[in-house]
Design an enzyme around this catalytic site. Structure first.
Site, short mmCIF file in Angstrom:
data_model
loop_
_atom_site.label_atom_id
_atom_site.label_comp_id
_atom_site.label_asym_id
_atom_site.label_seq_id
_atom_site.Cartn_x
_atom_site.Cartn_y
_atom_site.Cartn_z
N ASP A 80 6.45 -10.39 0.98
CA ASP A 80 6.53 -10.25 2.44
C ASP A 80 7.05 -11.58 3.03
OD1 ASP A 80 6.10 -9.06 4.93
OD2 ASP A 80 3.95 -9.51 4.97
N HIS A 81 7.22 -11.63 4.35
CA HIS A 81 7.75 -12.79 5.09
C HIS A 81 7.97 -14.09 4.31
CE1 HIS A 81 7.23 -11.19 9.17
NE2 HIS A 81 6.11 -10.65 8.74
N HIS A 194 1.72 -8.67 15.19
CA HIS A 194 0.96 -9.10 14.01
C HIS A 194 -0.48 -9.46 14.42
CE1 HIS A 194 4.96 -10.26 12.09
NE2 HIS A 194 4.38 -9.49 11.19
N GLY A 195 -1.41 -9.26 13.49
CA GLY A 195 -2.78 -9.74 13.70
C GLY A 195 -2.76 -11.27 13.70
N HIS A 231 6.08 -3.87 11.13
CA HIS A 231 5.08 -4.91 10.84
C HIS A 231 3.95 -4.77 11.85
CE1 HIS A 231 7.14 -7.75 7.93
NE2 HIS A 231 7.94 -6.71 8.02
N GLY A 232 2.84 -5.45 11.56
CA GLY A 232 1.71 -5.38 12.49
C GLY A 232 1.09 -4.00 12.49
N ASN A 253 3.49 -2.36 7.25
CA ASN A 253 2.70 -3.46 6.68
C ASN A 253 1.30 -3.47 7.27
OD1 ASN A 253 5.09 -4.17 5.52
ND2 ASN A 253 5.19 -6.22 6.39
N ILE A 254 0.32 -3.60 6.37
CA ILE A 254 -1.08 -3.61 6.79
C ILE A 254 -1.75 -4.86 6.22
CG2 ILE A 254 -3.30 -2.39 6.65
CD1 ILE A 254 -1.36 -0.53 7.96
P1 13P Z 1 -1.33 -6.63 10.59
O1 13P Z 1 -2.08 -7.88 10.33
O2 13P Z 1 -1.29 -6.25 12.00
O3 13P Z 1 -1.78 -5.50 9.74
O4 13P Z 1 0.22 -6.93 10.20
C1 13P Z 1 0.59 -7.08 8.87
C2 13P Z 1 2.00 -7.49 8.70
O5 13P Z 1 2.87 -7.11 9.44
C3 13P Z 1 2.32 -8.38 7.58
O6 13P Z 1 3.67 -8.65 7.45
#
Ligand code: 13P
Length: 301
Positions: A80-81, A194-195, A231-232, A253-254
């Site tokens: 990821d990122h 994003h969280g 995402h998020g 993405n979780i």
């Molecule tokens: P959350 O923390 O909202 O689940 O987002 C995860 C995310 O996008 C990781 O790239």
């Protein structure tokens, strides 16, 4: 399984592939068990910030843990990122990290040039795509700004962000990006956030996010049906997610949803097995109750 085929099939069959983040290494095992028990296809993923700011140590450490427990009929490993400019506005040397992921057995990688200009985002994504595709590895890129990882979270109320469409991916830029960047999947900003990850606010409940479904449909058209990534994923109002899947979103993405129960259990009991149990149950809930994709392996695996 080949990651490119899986995500293409998910989009064509109007289903979705969840990708679960690993900020703590003991989370890998229960996430994989939950995926297999729900009979779906899903990714295990780690972002650079999770080895920098949490306890996943390194992308190699996550890969090592993954290969202890994985099942190639159900799971995929994704990076990821990897941001060109990170959430603290520091410049990151992206290519060496991508090279390490290719060596470690990742099946897909994300280059995040979303804090660059459009031109620089395209050229960095081209470079990562050429490198990764030469090894048969898929590439996700990001255009637009999915806020939340910054020090002050999203820096405004969620209502204001959604009303002003701040950072939303622009269809005309998405069209150019899809044509020129060489990526396989595009992470888009369409209402999710994003969280928070900053110390002191990372245990807060996320505001319930909505999605601009018409905007998603426009981006799907503009990119000539490129699979889109959300995402998020934690805390998005469920009816919006289900609509988004009908309109081109193929990966979600979780992170926060499974991180917070792990942290809460560790804080209260200090027992890894108990914390793992919480992650297992929450991962099953995400797949079964939230995304409603139990059993979709027969469509996309
Ligand atoms: P959350 O923390 O909202 O689940 O987002 C995860 C995310 O996008 C990781 O790239």
């Amino acid at each position: 399984m080949n990651a490119i085929d899986v995500i293409k099939k998910a989009q064509a069959n109007k289903t979705i592939v969840p990708a679960f983040n690993i900020p703590y290494l003991p989370m890998v095992k229960p996430v994989i068990e939950a995926i297999c028990d729900e009979d779906c296809v899903a990714m295990v993923q780690v972002a650079r910030l999770e080895w920098e700011k949490f306890e996943s140590k390194s992308l190699e450490a996550v890969a090592e843990e993954y290969f202890k427990y994985y099942d190639p009929d159900f799971t995929l490993l994704h990076l990821d990122h990897v941001p060109a400019i990170d959430e603290d506005l520091q410049t990151v040397d992206v290519i060496p990290i991508i090279e390490r992921a290719l060596d470690a057995g990742y099946q897909s990688v994300m280059v995040d040039g979303s804090r660059l200009s459009l031109k620089d985002n395209i050229s960095l994504t081209q470079e990562v795509s050429a490198l990764s595709h030469s090894k048969g590895v898929a590439v996700e890129a990001e255009l637009g700004a999915v806020a939340g990882h910054e020090k002050d979270g999203i820096g405004m109320s969620y209502e204001e962000l959604f009303r002003t469409r701040k950072g939303f991916t622009k269809p005309e830029e998405a069209k150019q990006f899809a044509k020129q960047s060489g990526c396989d999947w595009l992470s888009v900003a369409v209402g999710s956030i994003h969280g928070s990850i900053a110390e002191g606010i990372r245990d807060q409940k996320k505001p319930e996010a909505r999605l601009d479904i018409e905007h998603i449909a426009k981006l799907k058209d503009a990119t000539n049906n490129m699979p889109l990534v959300l995402h998020g994923g934690t805390g998005i109002s469920q009816s919006y997610i289900l609509d988004a899947v009908q309109n081109g979103i193929a990966k979600i993405n979780i992170a926060t949803d499974i991180r917070q129960p792990y942290e809460a259990a560790m804080k209260e009991y200090g027992d890894i097995e108990l914390a793992r149990e919480q992650v297992y149950l929450k991962t099953r809930w995400v797949i079964h109750d939230f995304l409603k994709i139990t059993g979709n392996r027969n469509l996309i695996g």
